[in-house]
Design a protein around this motif. Structure first.
Motif, PDB file in Angstrom:
ATOM      1  N   ALA A 484       0.822  -1.206   0.000  1.00 42.94           N
ATOM      2  CA  ALA A 484       0.000   0.000   0.000  1.00 42.94           C
ATOM      3  C   ALA A 484       0.859   1.260   0.000  1.00 42.94           C
ATOM      4  O   ALA A 484       0.544   2.247  -0.690  1.00 42.94           O
ATOM      5  CB  ALA A 484      -0.928  -0.010   1.215  1.00 42.94           C
ATOM      6  N   ALA A 485       1.943   1.248   0.757  1.00 44.41           N
ATOM      7  CA  ALA A 485       2.833   2.412   0.794  1.00 44.41           C
ATOM      8  C   ALA A 485       3.438   2.680  -0.576  1.00 44.41           C
ATOM      9  O   ALA A 485       3.511   3.835  -1.029  1.00 44.41           O
ATOM     10  CB  ALA A 485       3.934   2.184   1.830  1.00 44.41           C
ATOM     11  N   GLU A 486       3.877   1.621  -1.252  1.00 40.80           N
ATOM     12  CA  GLU A 486       4.461   1.786  -2.590  1.00 40.80           C
ATOM     13  C   GLU A 486       3.432   2.322  -3.570  1.00 40.80           C
ATOM     14  O   GLU A 486       3.705   3.229  -4.370  1.00 40.80           O
ATOM     15  CB  GLU A 486       4.998   0.442  -3.073  1.00 40.80           C
ATOM     16  N   MET A 487       2.234   1.768  -3.525  1.00 42.00           N
ATOM     17  CA  MET A 487       1.192   2.167  -4.469  1.00 42.00           C
ATOM     18  C   MET A 487       0.741   3.608  -4.267  1.00 42.00           C
ATOM     19  O   MET A 487       0.425   4.318  -5.233  1.00 42.00           O
ATOM     20  CB  MET A 487      -0.007   1.233  -4.340  1.00 42.00           C
ATOM     21  N   MET A 488       0.710   4.057  -3.017  1.00 43.49           N
ATOM     22  CA  MET A 488       0.183   5.391  -2.721  1.00 43.49           C
ATOM     23  C   MET A 488       1.285   6.423  -2.489  1.00 43.49           C
ATOM     24  O   MET A 488       0.996   7.580  -2.168  1.00 43.49           O
ATOM     25  CB  MET A 488      -0.739   5.329  -1.507  1.00 43.49           C
ATOM     26  N   GLY A 489       2.541   6.023  -2.651  1.00 44.72           N
ATOM     27  CA  GLY A 489       3.637   6.971  -2.520  1.00 44.72           C
ATOM     28  C   GLY A 489       3.827   7.488  -1.113  1.00 44.72           C
ATOM     29  O   GLY A 489       4.098   8.680  -0.906  1.00 44.72           O
ATOM     30  N   LEU A 490       3.690   6.633  -0.136  1.00 41.87           N
ATOM     31  CA  LEU A 490       3.771   7.030   1.266  1.00 41.87           C
ATOM     32  C   LEU A 490       4.893   6.282   1.979  1.00 41.87           C
ATOM     33  O   LEU A 490       5.264   5.175   1.576  1.00 41.87           O
ATOM     34  CB  LEU A 490       2.450   6.710   1.982  1.00 41.87           C
ATOM     35  N   PRO A 491       5.406   6.854   3.064  1.00 39.61           N
ATOM     36  CA  PRO A 491       6.302   6.072   3.916  1.00 39.61           C
ATOM     37  C   PRO A 491       5.489   5.034   4.685  1.00 39.61           C
ATOM     38  O   PRO A 491       4.272   5.170   4.850  1.00 39.61           O
ATOM     39  CB  PRO A 491       6.912   7.119   4.856  1.00 39.61           C
ATOM     40  N   LEU A 492       6.169   4.029   5.185  1.00 37.79           N
ATOM     41  CA  LEU A 492       5.483   2.915   5.829  1.00 37.79           C
ATOM     42  C   LEU A 492       4.696   3.346   7.063  1.00 37.79           C
ATOM     43  O   LEU A 492       3.650   2.769   7.375  1.00 37.79           O
ATOM     44  CB  LEU A 492       6.509   1.838   6.211  1.00 37.79           C
ATOM     45  N   ASP A 493       5.187   4.373   7.760  1.00 39.53           N
ATOM     46  CA  ASP A 493       4.494   4.790   8.990  1.00 39.53           C
ATOM     47  C   ASP A 493       3.209   5.563   8.718  1.00 39.53           C
ATOM     48  O   ASP A 493       2.531   5.987   9.661  1.00 39.53           O
ATOM     49  CB  ASP A 493       5.427   5.600   9.896  1.00 39.53           C
ATOM     50  N   ARG A 494       2.860   5.749   7.447  1.00 44.45           N
ATOM     51  CA  ARG A 494       1.589   6.396   7.103  1.00 44.45           C
ATOM     52  C   ARG A 494       0.562   5.384   6.623  1.00 44.45           C
ATOM     53  O   ARG A 494      -0.463   5.743   6.046  1.00 44.45           O
ATOM     54  CB  ARG A 494       1.795   7.468   6.019  1.00 44.45           C
ATOM     55  N   VAL A 495       0.840   4.108   6.878  1.00 47.45           N
ATOM     56  CA  VAL A 495      -0.073   3.038   6.486  1.00 47.45           C
ATOM     57  C   VAL A 495      -0.456   2.240   7.727  1.00 47.45           C
ATOM     58  O   VAL A 495       0.403   1.864   8.530  1.00 47.45           O
ATOM     59  CB  VAL A 495       0.558   2.100   5.442  1.00 47.45           C
TER      60      VAL A 495
END
Length: 736
Positions: A484-495
């Motif tokens: 999900a982080a890769e798909m949405m362009g987020l760092p892991l702590d935002r998932v």
């Protein structure tokens, strides 16, 4: 979303989060003891009752009567449930054994009653007061005695054909210049997971909620509803953390059924945890096999005929142990035959255990390959490389999507120092130890199945993923978060990842080495929907949008991802459905195991000194978690090779060593430093992430590598697992 053509370039390929050796996000909960397992469920507002299971004391027979009067009068007892008052019960689709005996007893320790009381101690004490009057009848408990009359499994008992034939195996084998014809046995094994089977069940009117330890949430809801005779939509199942399973918690077993019945009878939420001595016989296990492997080859080492037959036993309607599966795919050979036979046995049900089919099958096949290499005077690694194939040998029109077995073998040999191996057995000494090296190939299927997820973006810029997928200790929380982080362009702590609740979208579940590849594909599909919804909310073209560093970029425009949810959270849900790529490609994982052992010249004590596995399994989503899975499988391979065996009392029909005192598994002192290496590989035919599972590859072939190393050390060939001291001592070379 449908996956019908091999994957092209997509957002996962940026590899900013996916593919990194990431610590497990559930690690702090596990290490601090705050992860809520099924038996830990507790609500201070709820007065929880406890159930204790009474198992049958005979293996086969009929219940005449069950006297529960003393138990019902005992202190704290709220209810006693038997077949007489449980109401009509069915059974689920996956397992064939019934959760509650009556009037017939199908196997030893099948539940005959559950006692519900205020405390566990009261329930246990009252259970001892129940008197079961049963008449034993003769049963079949010995696979070797039933082997010669074992029939072909019935259609539907096995996922593939029970026999395969290519060319003229019998003729080619008979005319082969070099032949091997050998029999091998593998014993019954139990899963021995750390967390026992446990369930808390609670009714609210006609709705049932169970907190349980289970791999397949969708199967569990289906099977519990069917067993109790209630609609599926009246059952909610919750299983956020599972303390090991190895196939033993595929769907509901007696703990879930009996907790549900106990809760209905007592009017209270009820907890049932199976005590360890009940688990081996009450639950499922890996069934024993008798296998015959025949290989014919030319003088230069090319296989011209290969045949593999396997016999296993089970309850009526049960599945065979599909030990011939690896032989159908692993090596070339124009003339081929595989055959399964299934005897009726009245032992507890045999079913899935880590790498069913491949794990016991390769314990025979990979030793046979070594024996054949020795006959030919060819190095075992070279013999396997010589007989590699890039197409399915039973269906030559179907190529492997990726097959780096040869590279696994070559790299493993180089890393392990295989060139230092002395081919003649029993030649290397290190003080009191005879030292030997062994190896084996590894293969395990890479199936995928439909899997769904729901993703939510909130105004903080946090994405929450929800799926009924389970984490059986494999790191599922983390790889789903990485996806999900890769798909949405987020760092892991935002998932945030929420799993193990049947009210969430239906996933693939964990098992069969399909969980990681399937569940992350489902998250990929849901995130693609979310990307479209975000783009629409921001008024940009989703095809041009780049999601990166918490931003959405399109052309010259750049917007914070969180901005899209300022007016309200955005929710998207989708499932990944897979087409027919498995018909066009043989999709498998491959590896090579290398082992060095020492065998004491006087006592025949065996010590594994070092092990290496080199694996090719598509894109590795989290190398740290994947390595953990491989070395876990290697450890189980050591157990299978050297110690694990359910001892069958063939007169009384039960597994005699039904606890962890009598059923031995490897401990820290048995396992040296293990090394696991992954080849760089992506498999576009597997999933959009180009990934495959690894959870069962590590055990496939590992036991055979240990067995081959023992032979190299001592010159003694043992074909009956486990390889214990008594099977070596009388045949050991002279210690002097």
């Amino acid at each position: 979303m449908k996956f019908e053509t091999p994957a092209g370039i997509n957002p996962i390929d940026r590899l900013k989060v996916v593919g990194k050796p990431t610590d497990r996000i559930d690690g702090p909960l596990k290490t601090t003891g705050t992860a809520p397992y099924a038996n830990d469920w507790h609500d201070p507002e709820v007065k929880l009752a406890h159930g204790y299971v009474v198992g049958a004391g005979i293996a086969m027979g009929r219940i005449v009567s069950v006297d529960t009067s003393r138990a019902e009068a005992a202190s704290g007892v709220l209810a006693v449930v038997t077949a007489a008052n449980a109401g009509k019960l069915d059974k689920g689709e996956f397992y064939v054994a019934r959760a509650l005996a009556g009037p017939d007893i199908d196997h030893y320790h099948q539940a005959v009653a559950v006692v519900v009381a205020e405390t566990f101690e009261q329930a246990r004490a009252a259970a001892a007061l129940i008197k079961v009057d049963a008449v034993a009848t003769d049963g079949a408990f010995d696979l070797s005695a039933a082997k010669d009359t074992a029939p072909v499994p019935k259609p539907g008992q096995f996922g593939g054909p029970t026999e395969t034939h290519v060319g003229d195996f019998e003729g080619a084998f008979a005319s082969a210049p070099f032949q091997l014809d050998a029999a091998y046995t593998t014993p019954d094994q139990t899963h021995a997971m750390m967390e026992p089977h446990a369930t808390v069940a609670s009714w609210e009117g006609d709705r049932l909620t169970v907190w349980t330890s289970i791999q397949q949430m969708n199967w569990g809801v289906r099977d519990l509803a069917r067993t109790l005779g209630i609609p599926k939509d009246r059952v909610r199942m919750i299983s956020p953390y599972i303390g090991g399973s190895f196939g033993g918690k595929g769907t509901i077993l007696s703990d879930a059924v009996l907790a549900s019945l106990g809760a209905r009878a007592s009017g209270r939420p009820v907890k049932v945890a199976l005590p360890r001595p009940l688990m081996a016989n009450n639950l499922t296990h890996r069934p024993a096999t008798i296998q015959r492997v025949r290989i014919g080859a030319t003088k230069d080492g090319r296989i011209t005929a290969i045949g593999h037959e396997s016999w296993s036993g089970n309850l009526a309607g049960g599945r065979p142990e599909s030990a011939v599966l690896p032989t159908r795919l692993l090596y070339a050979g124009a003339n081929r035959m595989t055959r399964l036979r299934l005897a009726h046995l009245d032992l507890p049900e045999g079913s899935a255990m880590r790498a069913p089919g491949e794990a016991p099958g390769m314990m025979a096949l990979e030793v046979a390959m070594d024996e054949m290499a020795e006959k030919l005077g060819i190095d075992p690694v070279a013999f396997r490389i010589l007989n590699d194939t890039q197409v399915d040998p039973e269906k030559p029109e179907r190529a492997f999507s990726q097959r780096q077995l040869v590279e696994c073998l070559r790299q493993g040999a180089e890393r392990f120092g295989w060139d230092r191996r002395v081919a003649k057995p029993g030649q290397v000494r290190d003080g009191r130890w005879l030292v030997g090296m062994g190896m084996a190939s590894a293969i395990r299927g890479a199936p995928v199945t439909k899997s769904a997820a729901r993703v939510r973006l909130d105004a903080r810029g946090v994405v929450t993923v929800e799926s009924d997928m389970t984490d059986i200790g494999t790191g599922t929380y983390t790889i789903i978060a990485q996806t999900a982080a890769e798909m949405m362009g987020l760092p892991l702590d935002r998932v945030v990842v929420r799993l193990g609740d049947s009210s969430f979208p239906e996933s693939s579940g964990s098992g069969g080495q399909w969980g990681a590849a399937s569940s992350t594909a489902g998250v990929y599909a849901a995130c693609m929907r979310l990307r479209e919804a975000v783009s629409q909310r921001l008024g940009i073209n989703s095809a041009d949008a780049v999601f990166e560093d918490g931003l959405v970029r399109s052309g010259n425009r750049e917007v914070a991802l969180a901005e899209a949810a300022k007016a309200g959270s955005i929710v998207a849900e989708d499932a990944m459905e897979f087409g027919d790529l498995t018909k066009r490609f043989a999709i498998q994982t491959f590896g090579a195991h290398f082992v060095e052992v020492g065998v004491d010249v006087d006592t025949a004590e065996i010590r594994v000194r070092r092990m290496l596995a080199v694996c090719a399994a598509g894109r590795i989503l989290n190398p740290k978690a994947a390595r953990s899975q491989i070395i876990g499988g290697m450890t189980m391979g050591v157990g299978a090779a050297l110690m694990e065996e359910l001892a069958v009392d063939t007169k009384r029909g039960f597994f005699a060593n039904h606890d962890l005192a009598g059923y031995e598994v490897p401990v820290h002192a048995d396992i040296p430093h293990l090394d696991a290496v992954f080849l760089d590989e992506v498999d576009a035919a597997a999933t959009p992430l180009k990934a495959k599972g690894v959870g069962e590859l590590g055990i496939s072939g590992a036991a055979a590598a240990v067995a081959n190393a023992i032979h190299n050390a001592t010159g003694v060939r043992v074909r009956d697992y486990p390889i214990t001291l008594d099977k070596l001592l009388e045949r050991m070379p002279d210690a002097a």
